[in-house]
Design a protein around this motif. Structure first.
Motif, PDB file in Angstrom:
ATOM      1  N   LYS A  87       0.831  -1.204   0.000  1.00 39.21           N
ATOM      2  CA  LYS A  87       0.000   0.000   0.000  1.00 39.21           C
ATOM      3  C   LYS A  87       0.867   1.255   0.000  1.00 39.21           C
ATOM      4  O   LYS A  87       0.529   2.267  -0.617  1.00 39.21           O
ATOM      5  N   MET A  88       2.009   1.192   0.713  1.00 41.76           N
ATOM      6  CA  MET A  88       2.898   2.351   0.802  1.00 41.76           C
ATOM      7  C   MET A  88       3.815   2.487  -0.402  1.00 41.76           C
ATOM      8  O   MET A  88       4.339   3.574  -0.672  1.00 41.76           O
ATOM      9  N   GLU A  89       4.008   1.401  -1.125  1.00 40.60           N
ATOM     10  CA  GLU A  89       4.987   1.384  -2.208  1.00 40.60           C
ATOM     11  C   GLU A  89       4.734   2.468  -3.263  1.00 40.60           C
ATOM     12  O   GLU A  89       5.683   3.047  -3.798  1.00 40.60           O
ATOM     13  N   LYS A  90       3.462   2.756  -3.545  1.00 42.03           N
ATOM     14  CA  LYS A  90       3.180   3.745  -4.590  1.00 42.03           C
ATOM     15  C   LYS A  90       3.582   5.154  -4.178  1.00 42.03           C
ATOM     16  O   LYS A  90       3.680   6.037  -5.018  1.00 42.03           O
ATOM     17  N   ARG A 122       9.773  14.423   1.640  1.00 41.46           N
ATOM     18  CA  ARG A 122       8.471  14.859   2.163  1.00 41.46           C
ATOM     19  C   ARG A 122       8.635  15.545   3.513  1.00 41.46           C
ATOM     20  O   ARG A 122       9.461  15.148   4.329  1.00 41.46           O
ATOM     21  N   SER A 123       7.828  16.565   3.735  1.00 41.28           N
ATOM     22  CA  SER A 123       7.798  17.232   5.025  1.00 41.28           C
ATOM     23  C   SER A 123       7.064  16.352   6.030  1.00 41.28           C
ATOM     24  O   SER A 123       6.454  15.347   5.663  1.00 41.28           O
ATOM     25  N   ARG A 124       7.117  16.756   7.298  1.00 41.90           N
ATOM     26  CA  ARG A 124       6.398  15.998   8.324  1.00 41.90           C
ATOM     27  C   ARG A 124       4.909  15.921   8.010  1.00 41.90           C
ATOM     28  O   ARG A 124       4.294  14.861   8.108  1.00 41.90           O
ATOM     29  N   LYS A 125       4.316  17.031   7.619  1.00 43.88           N
ATOM     30  CA  LYS A 125       2.893  17.062   7.301  1.00 43.88           C
ATOM     31  C   LYS A 125       2.570  16.139   6.142  1.00 43.88           C
ATOM     32  O   LYS A 125       1.560  15.417   6.165  1.00 43.88           O
ATOM     33  N   GLN A 126       3.411  16.135   5.120  1.00 41.50           N
ATOM     34  CA  GLN A 126       3.174  15.278   3.960  1.00 41.50           C
ATOM     35  C   GLN A 126       3.301  13.796   4.326  1.00 41.50           C
ATOM     36  O   GLN A 126       2.547  12.960   3.819  1.00 41.50           O
ATOM     37  N   GLN A 127       4.232  13.476   5.218  1.00 36.07           N
ATOM     38  CA  GLN A 127       4.372  12.085   5.665  1.00 36.07           C
ATOM     39  C   GLN A 127       3.122  11.622   6.401  1.00 36.07           C
ATOM     40  O   GLN A 127       2.632  10.511   6.190  1.00 36.07           O
ATOM     41  N   LEU A 128       2.580  12.491   7.259  1.00 37.42           N
ATOM     42  CA  LEU A 128       1.363  12.149   7.992  1.00 37.42           C
ATOM     43  C   LEU A 128       0.198  11.932   7.039  1.00 37.42           C
ATOM     44  O   LEU A 128      -0.612  11.014   7.227  1.00 37.42           O
ATOM     45  N   ARG A 132      -1.976   8.441   6.621  1.00 29.92           N
ATOM     46  CA  ARG A 132      -3.434   8.458   6.793  1.00 29.92           C
ATOM     47  C   ARG A 132      -4.132   7.891   5.565  1.00 29.92           C
ATOM     48  O   ARG A 132      -5.083   7.113   5.672  1.00 29.92           O
ATOM     49  N   GLU A 133      -3.661   8.258   4.377  1.00 26.11           N
ATOM     50  CA  GLU A 133      -4.260   7.747   3.146  1.00 26.11           C
ATOM     51  C   GLU A 133      -4.089   6.236   3.040  1.00 26.11           C
ATOM     52  O   GLU A 133      -5.013   5.523   2.627  1.00 26.11           O
ATOM     53  N   PHE A 221      -6.711   7.585  15.563  1.00 24.61           N
ATOM     54  CA  PHE A 221      -7.601   7.162  16.639  1.00 24.61           C
ATOM     55  C   PHE A 221      -8.380   8.348  17.207  1.00 24.61           C
ATOM     56  O   PHE A 221      -9.592   8.255  17.434  1.00 24.61           O
ATOM     57  N   THR A 222      -7.695   9.461  17.436  1.00 30.30           N
ATOM     58  CA  THR A 222      -8.332  10.600  18.095  1.00 30.30           C
ATOM     59  C   THR A 222      -9.345  11.292  17.198  1.00 30.30           C
ATOM     60  O   THR A 222     -10.472  11.583  17.634  1.00 30.30           O
ATOM     61  N   ASN A 223      -8.996  11.543  15.956  1.00 29.35           N
ATOM     62  CA  ASN A 223      -9.852  12.334  15.082  1.00 29.35           C
ATOM     63  C   ASN A 223     -10.739  11.510  14.155  1.00 29.35           C
ATOM     64  O   ASN A 223     -11.885  11.899  13.910  1.00 29.35           O
ATOM     65  N   ASP A 224     -10.238  10.410  13.620  1.00 30.83           N
ATOM     66  CA  ASP A 224     -11.062   9.597  12.722  1.00 30.83           C
ATOM     67  C   ASP A 224     -11.929   8.600  13.485  1.00 30.83           C
ATOM     68  O   ASP A 224     -13.101   8.416  13.165  1.00 30.83           O
ATOM     69  N   PHE A 225     -11.345   7.943  14.474  1.00 29.89           N
ATOM     70  CA  PHE A 225     -12.072   6.943  15.249  1.00 29.89           C
ATOM     71  C   PHE A 225     -12.784   7.532  16.459  1.00 29.89           C
ATOM     72  O   PHE A 225     -13.667   6.900  17.027  1.00 29.89           O
ATOM     73  N   GLY A 226     -12.378   8.719  16.888  1.00 23.23           N
ATOM     74  CA  GLY A 226     -13.047   9.354  18.020  1.00 23.23           C
ATOM     75  C   GLY A 226     -12.660   8.794  19.372  1.00 23.23           C
ATOM     76  O   GLY A 226     -13.324   9.086  20.376  1.00 23.23           O
ATOM     77  N   LEU A 227     -11.588   8.000  19.446  1.00 25.31           N
ATOM     78  CA  LEU A 227     -11.096   7.464  20.712  1.00 25.31           C
ATOM     79  C   LEU A 227      -9.693   8.026  20.932  1.00 25.31           C
ATOM     80  O   LEU A 227      -8.751   7.616  20.263  1.00 25.31           O
ATOM     81  N   PRO A 228      -9.532   8.979  21.859  1.00 25.12           N
ATOM     82  CA  PRO A 228      -8.216   9.605  22.058  1.00 25.12           C
ATOM     83  C   PRO A 228      -7.126   8.578  22.348  1.00 25.12           C
ATOM     84  O   PRO A 228      -7.356   7.578  23.028  1.00 25.12           O
TER      85      PRO A 228
END
Length: 280
Positions: A87-90, A122-128, A132-133, A221-228
Motif C-alpha cells: 500500500k505504501m509502495e506507490k 516529504r515534510s512531516r505534514k506530507q508524511q502524515l 493516513r491515506e 484514533f483521536t480524530n477519525d475513530f473518536g477514541l483519544p
C-alpha cells in the motif's frame, strides 16, 4: 494495524472461543504466540490458531539497548507486512528496495525500507498525510463511523482497545503488556507498554518513529475513530507507552518533537541539528 482490529472484532462478535465469547480479560491472559480461533464448518467447529511473531531466544524478551532483537515471523506477520508495504509502495521513492517478493514472503526489513523511502523528499505534514491515506485505503468503507458507534470514548472502549493491541500489534512493535494508567484523574487499564519497539529498533530513526507511527496513529484514533490515544516513546531504551483515552498534546508541546537523532545508528542522522531534521 487497523485491519487487525476489525478482524479481531469480527471474531469477537461471531465466533466461540472454547465455548464462550472472548473477553478483554481473555486477551490480556492469552499468550501472544498462539491465539485460538474457532472456525465453523458444516456441523461442528474446528479449532485453528494464529501464530504471532516470536522473539528468538530463551527469555522471549527483546534484546537490551545496543543489541538487535531477533524475531521469527510466520505467515500471519508476513501477510500484514506485505499488505502495508504494498500500500505504501506507490508513495515510496525509488531506492535500494529488495527484489519483488511473493505476497506471503515479505520480511520486516523490506517493510522498514519502504517506510524510509516514503519519508524521502516529504515534510512531516506530507508524511502524515501519506500514512493516513494508506490507513484509510486498508479499511472497508465507513469503518471510522462504525468504530465510533461501537466504541464511544468510554473507559471500557479504551481498555478493550488496549487489550487488543497486545496480541494483534505484536508483529509491528514487538512484545507489549497492558498497564494501569491515569486518564482524567481515573486509574484504568487502558495503557500498553511496548517493551522495545520493533519499528524504532529496526529503523533506528527518530523521524520515522514520530512521523510514520506516533503522530499518524494518534491522529487516526483521536480524530477519525473518536477514541483519544497518546503515544509516549522513550528514546533512551526504545520502549513506548500507549494510553487509550488520553488526548495527545499539540506537536509543538510534545517532547518527541525535540528529540535528537540516533547519531550512531541512523543513516539519515544529522549531527548539526539539536533535533531530528525530519521533525522540523
Amino acid at each position: 494495524m487497523f485491519l487487525s482490529f476489525f478482524f479481531m472484532k469480527h471474531l469477537y462478535r461471531h465466533h466461540s472461543f472454547h465455548g464462550s465469547c472472548l473477553s478483554a480479560m481473555d486477551l490480556l491472559c492469552m499468550p501472544t504466540t498462539k491465539l485460538p480461533i474457532a472456525k465453523w464448518h458444516g456441523r461442528g467447529a474446528h479449532n485453528y490458531c494464529i501464530r504471532c511473531a516470536g522473539v528468538i531466544g530463551p527469555t522471549g524478551v527483546p534484546a537490551p539497548m545496543g543489541q538487535k532483537t531477533q524475531y521469527k515471523d510466520g505467515l500471519f506477520e508476513k501477510l500484514f507486512m506485505s499488505l502495508f508495504a504494498r500500500k505504501m509502495e506507490k508513495f515510496a521513492a525509488v531506492g535500494s528496495e529488495k527484489k519483488q517478493r511473493a505476497f506471503w514472503d515479505m520480511d520486516y526489513e523490506s517493510f522498514v525500507d519502504v517506510s524510509k523511502r516514503v519519508m524521502m523528499g516529504r515534510s512531516r505534514k506530507q508524511q502524515l498525510e501519506v500514512v493516513r491515506e494508506v490507513l484509510l485505503s486498508m479499511l472497508p468503507p465507513g469503518a471510522p463511523a462504525q468504530f465510533r458507534k461501537l466504541f464511544p470514548p468510554t473507559r471500557w472502549a479504551a481498555e478493550f482497545n488496549a487489550a487488543l493491541t497486545v496480541p494483534f500489534f505484536h508483529w509491528l512493535v514487538g512484545p507489549s503488556e497492558v498497564i494501569e494508567v491515569e486518564v482524567n484523574g481515573v486509574k484504568q487499564r487502558s495503557g500498553v507498554l511496548i517493551k522495545k519497539c520493533r519499528y524504532l529498533e529496526n529503523s533506528g530513526c527518530v523521524g520515522m518513529c514520530v512521523n510514520m507511527c506516533k503522530l499518524p496513529t494518534q491522529d487516526f484514533f483521536t480524530n477519525d475513530f473518536g477514541l483519544p490515544l497518546t503515544m509516549n516513546p522513550n528514546f533512551e531504551d526504545m520502549s513506548c507507552e500507549m494510553v487509550y483515552g488520553r488526548v495527545p498534546p499539540p506537536i509543538e508541546e510534545d517532547a518527541a518533537s525535540k528529540q535528537p537523532c540516533y547519531a550512531d545508528i541512523c543513516s539519515m542522522a544529522s549531527l548539526s541539528s539539536p533535533s531530528c531534521p525530519k521533525l522540523q
